[in-house]
Write a protein that holds these residues in place. Sequence first.
Motif, mmCIF file in Angstrom:
data_model
loop_
_atom_site.group_PDB
_atom_site.id
_atom_site.type_symbol
_atom_site.label_atom_id
_atom_site.label_comp_id
_atom_site.label_asym_id
_atom_site.label_seq_id
_atom_site.Cartn_x
_atom_site.Cartn_y
_atom_site.Cartn_z
ATOM 1 N N SER A 94 38.455 31.184 32.278
ATOM 2 C CA SER A 94 38.977 32.589 33.140
ATOM 3 C C SER A 94 38.388 33.817 32.446
ATOM 4 O O SER A 94 38.302 33.839 31.057
ATOM 5 C CB SER A 94 40.362 32.493 33.221
ATOM 6 O OG SER A 94 41.095 32.835 32.041
ATOM 7 N N THR A 95 38.229 34.697 33.246
ATOM 8 C CA THR A 95 37.759 36.056 32.532
ATOM 9 C C THR A 95 38.852 36.459 31.741
ATOM 10 O O THR A 95 38.436 37.055 30.628
ATOM 11 C CB THR A 95 37.497 37.071 33.726
ATOM 12 O OG1 THR A 95 36.450 36.589 34.748
ATOM 13 C CG2 THR A 95 36.841 38.242 33.125
ATOM 14 N N VAL A 96 39.974 36.494 32.274
ATOM 15 C CA VAL A 96 41.102 36.899 31.174
ATOM 16 C C VAL A 96 41.211 36.199 29.634
ATOM 17 O O VAL A 96 41.128 37.033 28.771
ATOM 18 C CB VAL A 96 42.600 36.759 31.943
ATOM 19 C CG1 VAL A 96 43.539 37.221 30.736
ATOM 20 C CG2 VAL A 96 42.578 37.431 33.155
ATOM 21 N N ASN A 97 41.142 34.993 29.924
ATOM 22 C CA ASN A 97 41.237 34.314 28.405
ATOM 23 C C ASN A 97 39.973 34.717 27.692
ATOM 24 O O ASN A 97 39.908 34.947 26.344
ATOM 25 C CB ASN A 97 41.004 32.884 28.735
ATOM 26 C CG ASN A 97 42.491 32.454 28.956
ATOM 27 O OD1 ASN A 97 43.590 33.071 28.494
ATOM 28 N ND2 ASN A 97 42.753 31.267 29.559
ATOM 29 N N LEU A 121 47.262 42.820 28.048
ATOM 30 C CA LEU A 121 47.432 42.849 29.560
ATOM 31 C C LEU A 121 47.468 44.279 29.896
ATOM 32 O O LEU A 121 46.848 44.855 31.023
ATOM 33 C CB LEU A 121 48.716 42.132 29.948
ATOM 34 C CG LEU A 121 48.696 41.065 30.338
ATOM 35 C CD1 LEU A 121 49.793 40.280 30.507
ATOM 36 C CD2 LEU A 121 47.361 40.562 31.314
ATOM 37 N N GLN A 135 42.729 41.942 40.116
ATOM 38 C CA GLN A 135 43.424 40.882 39.162
ATOM 39 C C GLN A 135 43.123 39.511 39.692
ATOM 40 O O GLN A 135 42.785 38.782 38.661
ATOM 41 C CB GLN A 135 44.814 41.022 39.345
ATOM 42 C CG GLN A 135 46.037 40.004 38.418
ATOM 43 C CD GLN A 135 45.997 40.144 37.117
ATOM 44 O OE1 GLN A 135 46.345 41.216 36.662
ATOM 45 N NE2 GLN A 135 45.453 39.374 36.346
ATOM 46 N N SER A 136 43.124 39.239 40.921
ATOM 47 C CA SER A 136 42.884 37.899 41.440
ATOM 48 C C SER A 136 41.310 37.377 41.075
ATOM 49 O O SER A 136 41.146 36.161 40.774
ATOM 50 C CB SER A 136 43.172 37.719 43.039
ATOM 51 O OG SER A 136 41.923 38.499 43.593
ATOM 52 N N SER A 139 41.369 36.449 37.338
ATOM 53 C CA SER A 139 42.203 34.899 36.760
ATOM 54 C C SER A 139 41.399 33.721 37.186
ATOM 55 O O SER A 139 41.531 32.713 36.586
ATOM 56 C CB SER A 139 43.555 35.199 37.117
ATOM 57 O OG SER A 139 43.605 35.569 38.447
ATOM 58 N N ARG A 140 40.605 34.000 38.026
ATOM 59 C CA ARG A 140 39.422 32.883 38.390
ATOM 60 C C ARG A 140 38.671 32.508 37.230
ATOM 61 O O ARG A 140 38.463 33.187 36.290
ATOM 62 C CB ARG A 140 38.584 33.100 39.662
ATOM 63 C CG ARG A 140 39.399 32.996 40.946
ATOM 64 C CD ARG A 140 38.789 33.772 41.934
ATOM 65 N NE ARG A 140 37.317 33.287 42.268
ATOM 66 C CZ ARG A 140 36.617 33.776 43.213
ATOM 67 N NH1 ARG A 140 37.274 34.958 44.134
ATOM 68 N NH2 ARG A 140 35.411 33.686 43.409
#
Lengths: 252, 432
Positions: A94-97, A121, A135-136, A139-140
């Motif tokens: 995921s982009t976030v991680n 965050l 945001q959605s 998280s993909r």
Amino acid sequence: MLIVKNLKAKIGDKQILNGIDIKVNAGEVHAIMGPNGSGKSTLASVLAGREEYEVTEGTVDFSGKNLLELEPNIRACEGIFLAFQYPVEIPGVSTVNFMKTALNKIREYRGLSSLDAVAFLQLMKEKMKLVEIDQSLLSRSLNEGFSGGEKKRNEIFQLAMLEPKLAILDETDSGLDIDALRIVANGVNKLRTKNNATILVTHYQRLLEYIVPDFVHVLYKGKIVKSGGKELALELEAKGYDWIKGDLALAE
Amino acid sequence: MSTATLNKTVEEKMALAFDQLSGQKNSNREEAFRDFQKLGLPGNKSEEYRYTPITRALEKNFNFEQQSFAKSTITSVEEFLIPQLESNIIVFINGIYSKEFSRIISPDTEIKISDLQSSLENKEALPYFDKYPKTSTDPFVALNSALWQNGIFIQVPAQTKVVKPVLILHVNDAKSSSLVSHTRLLLVLGESSEFTLIEKSISIGENPIFHTFSEEIIIKENASFDYVKIQNDEGKLHQVANTLINQSSVSKLNTFTLTLDGALIRNNFNIVIDGENCESHFYGLYLLKGNTVADNHTVVDHLKPNSFSNELYKGVMDNNAKGVFNGKIFVRPHAQKTNAFQSNRNILLTDTATINTKPQLEIWADDVKCSHGCTTGQLDEEAVFYLRSRGIPLDEAKAMLLYAFAFETLAAIKNEVLKKYLDGLISKRLNK
Ligand SMILES: Nc1ncnc2c1ncn2[C@@H]1O[C@H](COP(=O)(O)OP(=O)(O)OP(=O)(O)O)[C@@H](O)[C@H]1O
Ligand SMILES: [Mg+2]
């Protein structure tokens, strides 16, 4: 900040860069234009450290360091950022991680403490606003199934997160709708300071109306054949590349 | 060792070992051993063992003349357990059930655990025992049926949910000498019961180990079974694990086989879907390094209509490691409206690592949905560069991508503590 001297590079037997000279100072915006296949992305990749390209001659100095000696990740830590022309899709990450890992690597290199989940965050929220990304999307899985425009916007989001010294944007404007172009350009402008610099690779004058360059270079057959101010872009738009090719043919 | 024994074949040595069983011999074992002798150890041309040089490994490393009763010196199994996981623990040490280290915490209204040999003698286990493994088709199934030392019989009563999983530890301690052990499990899940089984093998010492393990698992109507096998042996383990699962109608099955280490691992995994409206998920992950050979042979046999099965095995081979995957799906004439899917994906990290993969689909029914696919590739260089260009070092970038590749196989694990443990094993391997 960046001094490229007589840079030559090849892949396999194919010589692509034929002696590039370019100097970028802090605070500047440089645009690189040029016909398809002239070597713009190759130059960007060589600066970012892609190993398939073999540098055969020349030097690259980045803030006093020999850039060509550094691993790609160390270049990123030193402050180089490449927004890819074709960002890859990476299923399962995921982009976030990914951003959290990347940002903390770079912070560690710079002697800063790791950001904890909360601080991360918060930073992410702030930067998301700046580039108006949802945001959605983040998280993909990284770029997986993203539209062309969404991928480009994700590149700019990463740029905003990592705050590099030198950002190289390889055709980030291609494939963006009119609103997205304005948003991305605004984002880049807001991130500009007197301490960082930007190289824009583009085919279109339109981007340069939003992000006004200090210098415009024309790359042709692996060489910079013409440099000038922002008016050079207008002239190219009006006359096309035949004009430059014609000049070169005359000179030969 | 005398010169005479040196010239004996492994089969001949095993015959001597079988003769020494004396007291334990019975007609079942004798028939199994005859089957073994008929089949012989798989040679170079054996279709089923073609890529797995097990016979050579056995010839080279073992003296089979006596059943080994090697003593173990271990004083605790604590370090082999799954941290924070509340579970029943069944321990075999060198093929022998260890009362000392085993620990049953679930009430006996939930689960009945007994010695297999005694349960055969008092006939409790007879209706189920040796019904499914076909000793006449695989030499190692036959060998195990002839020579098994100790076994466990687990019964889950109907309508019962076993809250705490059972963890079976196969500890093989070859510190002082090479070791051969054969163990066995018989598991019966009653109607509408729920149960989780985890199985882990542990090798100790530098000497070679040969371990066979056969398990028969019977899942009755509407029961639900989760099964996890962990093969992470740092020693020189040669293991053949024969798993045979029989599913009745409306039962659910989730399996996950994780293979990380060992000298030579062969999993014979056979599922018979002998009921309607069953749902089965089989996951496997093999992350191999060094000279490890790991061979997953799976058979999913749909006998009845309206069931669903999905199989996903993934592998990453490093160094000189060798992976083998063979997946058979049978859809028998009566098994209309079957949905059966299979996928095998592999990544080779070096030029010397190999994978042999072979899907086999045989369908006799006409109204079914089935698919299979296998891929083998390298790590995506573009993706590696993308991650590096953001500041992530090469090794970590690779690990991140491999983890993303592998993670999908944990999909069926519901127990969070177990999932975290498996996740940790995988991450540790990838971030070596
Ligand atoms: N990996 C490669 N293998 C072989 N040739 C390559 C490789 N990468 C680039 N080239 C060649 O090098 C030349 C320059 O490519 P490059 O991508 O740098 O062009 P560009 O200026 O970015 O073009 P565009 O405007 O279309 O993006 C092209 O002729 C291209 O085909
Ligand atoms: Mg390009």
